[in-house]
Design a protein around this motif. Structure first.
Motif, PDB file in Angstrom:
ATOM      1  N   VAL A 152       0.842  -1.201   0.000  1.00 23.37           N
ATOM      2  CA  VAL A 152       0.000   0.000   0.000  1.00 23.37           C
ATOM      3  C   VAL A 152       0.877   1.251   0.000  1.00 23.37           C
ATOM      4  CG1 VAL A 152      -1.682   1.331   1.331  1.00 23.37           C
ATOM      5  CG2 VAL A 152      -1.993  -1.126   1.053  1.00 23.37           C
ATOM      6  N   LYS A 153       1.910   1.247   0.823  1.00 22.25           N
ATOM      7  CA  LYS A 153       2.816   2.399   0.901  1.00 22.25           C
ATOM      8  C   LYS A 153       3.460   2.658  -0.459  1.00 22.25           C
ATOM      9  CE  LYS A 153       6.707   4.238   3.512  1.00 22.25           C
ATOM     10  NZ  LYS A 153       7.715   3.987   4.542  1.00 22.25           N
ATOM     11  N   ARG A 154       3.921   1.600  -1.112  1.00 16.35           N
ATOM     12  CA  ARG A 154       4.516   1.748  -2.444  1.00 16.35           C
ATOM     13  C   ARG A 154       3.489   2.258  -3.443  1.00 16.35           C
ATOM     14  NH1 ARG A 154       6.872  -3.832  -3.970  1.00 16.35           N
ATOM     15  NH2 ARG A 154       7.151  -2.755  -5.943  1.00 16.35           N
ATOM     16  N   LEU A 155       2.282   1.749  -3.352  1.00 11.10           N
ATOM     17  CA  LEU A 155       1.214   2.165  -4.261  1.00 11.10           C
ATOM     18  C   LEU A 155       0.894   3.647  -4.078  1.00 11.10           C
ATOM     19  CD1 LEU A 155      -0.755   1.065  -6.408  1.00 11.10           C
ATOM     20  CD2 LEU A 155      -2.337   0.558  -4.552  1.00 11.10           C
ATOM     21  N   ILE A 156       0.712   4.068  -2.841  1.00 13.74           N
ATOM     22  CA  ILE A 156       0.387   5.462  -2.541  1.00 13.74           C
ATOM     23  C   ILE A 156       1.492   6.391  -3.046  1.00 13.74           C
ATOM     24  CG2 ILE A 156       0.072   7.139  -0.661  1.00 13.74           C
ATOM     25  CD1 ILE A 156      -1.356   4.865   0.899  1.00 13.74           C
ATOM     26  N   SER A 157       2.744   5.930  -2.931  1.00 17.10           N
ATOM     27  CA  SER A 157       3.866   6.773  -3.355  1.00 17.10           C
ATOM     28  C   SER A 157       4.026   6.828  -4.876  1.00 17.10           C
ATOM     29  CB  SER A 157       5.164   6.286  -2.709  1.00 17.10           C
ATOM     30  OG  SER A 157       5.572   5.059  -3.284  1.00 17.10           O
ATOM     31  N   GLY A 158       3.210   6.067  -5.614  1.00 16.14           N
ATOM     32  CA  GLY A 158       3.254   6.138  -7.075  1.00 16.14           C
ATOM     33  C   GLY A 158       4.154   5.105  -7.735  1.00 16.14           C
ATOM     34  N   ASP A 159       4.517   4.061  -7.000  1.00 13.90           N
ATOM     35  CA  ASP A 159       5.363   3.008  -7.532  1.00 13.90           C
ATOM     36  C   ASP A 159       4.551   2.144  -8.511  1.00 13.90           C
ATOM     37  OD1 ASP A 159       7.399   0.402  -5.925  1.00 13.90           O
ATOM     38  OD2 ASP A 159       6.984   0.791  -8.034  1.00 13.90           O
ATOM     39  N   LYS A 160       4.825   2.319  -9.810  1.00 17.77           N
ATOM     40  CA  LYS A 160       4.060   1.591 -10.828  1.00 17.77           C
ATOM     41  C   LYS A 160       4.364   0.095 -10.824  1.00 17.77           C
ATOM     42  CE  LYS A 160       3.544   5.574 -13.808  1.00 17.77           C
ATOM     43  NZ  LYS A 160       3.877   6.212 -15.063  1.00 17.77           N
ATOM     44  N   ILE A 161       5.516  -0.279 -10.329  1.00 21.05           N
ATOM     45  CA  ILE A 161       5.892  -1.694 -10.319  1.00 21.05           C
ATOM     46  C   ILE A 161       4.955  -2.503  -9.435  1.00 21.05           C
ATOM     47  CG2 ILE A 161       7.711  -3.321  -9.654  1.00 21.05           C
ATOM     48  CD1 ILE A 161       9.721  -1.152 -10.562  1.00 21.05           C
ATOM     49  N   VAL A 162       4.491  -1.890  -8.326  1.00 17.77           N
ATOM     50  CA  VAL A 162       3.595  -2.611  -7.430  1.00 17.77           C
ATOM     51  C   VAL A 162       2.273  -2.928  -8.131  1.00 17.77           C
ATOM     52  CG1 VAL A 162       2.448  -0.676  -6.278  1.00 17.77           C
ATOM     53  CG2 VAL A 162       2.814  -2.771  -5.045  1.00 17.77           C
ATOM     54  N   VAL A 163       1.829  -2.054  -9.040  1.00 16.02           N
ATOM     55  CA  VAL A 163       0.604  -2.334  -9.798  1.00 16.02           C
ATOM     56  C   VAL A 163       0.825  -3.568 -10.668  1.00 16.02           C
ATOM     57  CG1 VAL A 163      -1.037  -1.465 -11.493  1.00 16.02           C
ATOM     58  CG2 VAL A 163      -0.153   0.058  -9.745  1.00 16.02           C
ATOM     59  N   ASN A 164       2.009  -3.654 -11.277  1.00 16.94           N
ATOM     60  CA  ASN A 164       2.326  -4.838 -12.093  1.00 16.94           C
ATOM     61  C   ASN A 164       2.327  -6.104 -11.235  1.00 16.94           C
ATOM     62  OD1 ASN A 164       2.594  -3.238 -14.363  1.00 16.94           O
ATOM     63  ND2 ASN A 164       4.809  -3.048 -14.152  1.00 16.94           N
ATOM     64  N   GLU A 165       2.871  -6.010 -10.031  1.00 20.13           N
ATOM     65  CA  GLU A 165       2.900  -7.164  -9.138  1.00 20.13           C
ATOM     66  C   GLU A 165       1.475  -7.595  -8.759  1.00 20.13           C
ATOM     67  OE1 GLU A 165       7.082  -5.709  -7.094  1.00 20.13           O
ATOM     68  OE2 GLU A 165       5.343  -6.019  -5.817  1.00 20.13           O
ATOM     69  N   LEU A 166       0.653  -6.615  -8.444  1.00 24.84           N
ATOM     70  CA  LEU A 166      -0.742  -6.928  -8.098  1.00 24.84           C
ATOM     71  C   LEU A 166      -1.491  -7.472  -9.315  1.00 24.84           C
ATOM     72  CD1 LEU A 166      -1.512  -3.838  -5.864  1.00 24.84           C
ATOM     73  CD2 LEU A 166      -1.319  -6.216  -5.111  1.00 24.84           C
ATOM     74  N   TYR A 167      -1.204  -6.931 -10.485  1.00 25.45           N
ATOM     75  CA  TYR A 167      -1.838  -7.412 -11.723  1.00 25.45           C
ATOM     76  C   TYR A 167      -1.496  -8.886 -11.934  1.00 25.45           C
ATOM     77  CZ  TYR A 167      -3.364  -7.728 -16.530  1.00 25.45           C
ATOM     78  OH  TYR A 167      -4.006  -8.106 -17.678  1.00 25.45           O
ATOM     79  N   GLU A 168      -0.222  -9.216 -11.794  1.00 23.84           N
ATOM     80  CA  GLU A 168       0.185 -10.616 -11.977  1.00 23.84           C
ATOM     81  C   GLU A 168      -0.511 -11.536 -10.978  1.00 23.84           C
ATOM     82  OE1 GLU A 168       4.685  -9.915 -13.658  1.00 23.84           O
ATOM     83  OE2 GLU A 168       4.301 -11.601 -12.324  1.00 23.84           O
TER      84      GLU A 168
END
Length: 190
Positions: free
Chosen positions: A7-23
């Motif tokens: 969540v912290k990475r997501l809030i900070s705008g880390d696009k990689i975490v979206v890819n991880e969640l997508y996978e």
């Protein structure tokens, strides 16, 4: 990785975490959506919408937000929206006129996510000891079937059998919660 860090990475705008969640979630979201919409393009749109919504609303998340519940809610609401849109189209209305899925989703959407997770935890505690170990390693800790088999010294086939029986037990005992519980199981227990 734990939820708070994601969540912290997501809030900070880390696009990689979206890819991880997508996978992690895209296949489950697709299969769920396809199961109700019976349309590959619509199911793919649902998946895309969930992750677009997640990204666009990331700053609204609290650092202790439950991503599973959040993605689950987005998917549910997006599917309801698609049903409502399709209902306005004559051809789709004809296909759905004998189904009560939309009303069931609306009714069941009031079921509390926390109540379901509490109920599942209670049900998991009722599983036979070996089945519970297999379930916890597989579904809660994310071990592969082979890793569970290695950890417990049993065959992969036995692991698969335990998982199948655990899922059936959960589905059977959550049937009173209706469509909402089945959606929950498909997204987060499968």
């Amino acid at each position: 990785m734990d939820q708070a860090k994601l969540v912290k990475r997501l809030i900070s705008g880390d696009k990689i975490v979206v890819n991880e969640l997508y996978e992690k979630y895209s296949a489950k979201l697709y299969h769920f959506a396809f199961g109700y919409l019976k349309s590959e393009p619509d199911a793919l749109d649902i998946v895309q919408e969930v992750f677009v919504n997640l990204w666009e609303n990331r700053k609204k998340l609290n650092k202790d937000s439950n991503l599973n519940a959040y993605l689950f809610t987005i998917a549910k609401n997006t599917i309801i929206s698609v049903f409502r849109k399709k209902l306005s189209e004559k051809q789709y209305l004809e296909d759905l006129k004998n189904k009560v899925v939309v009303n069931a989703i609306d009714t069941e959407s009031r079921v509390n996510y926390d109540l379901l997770t509490e109920k599942i935890t209670h049900l998991v505690d009722q599983l036979p000891p070996q089945r519970k170990k297999v379930y916890v390693l597989s579904k809660e800790k994310g071990f592969s079937n082979q890793a569970v088999a290695d950890e417990l010294g049993i065959s992969v086939k036995t692991v698969e059998d335990h998982i199948t029986k655990a899922r059936k037990f959960l589905k059977d005992n959550l049937s009173e919660y209706g469509l909402f519980a089945l959606l929950f199981i498909e997204l987060f227990v499968s």
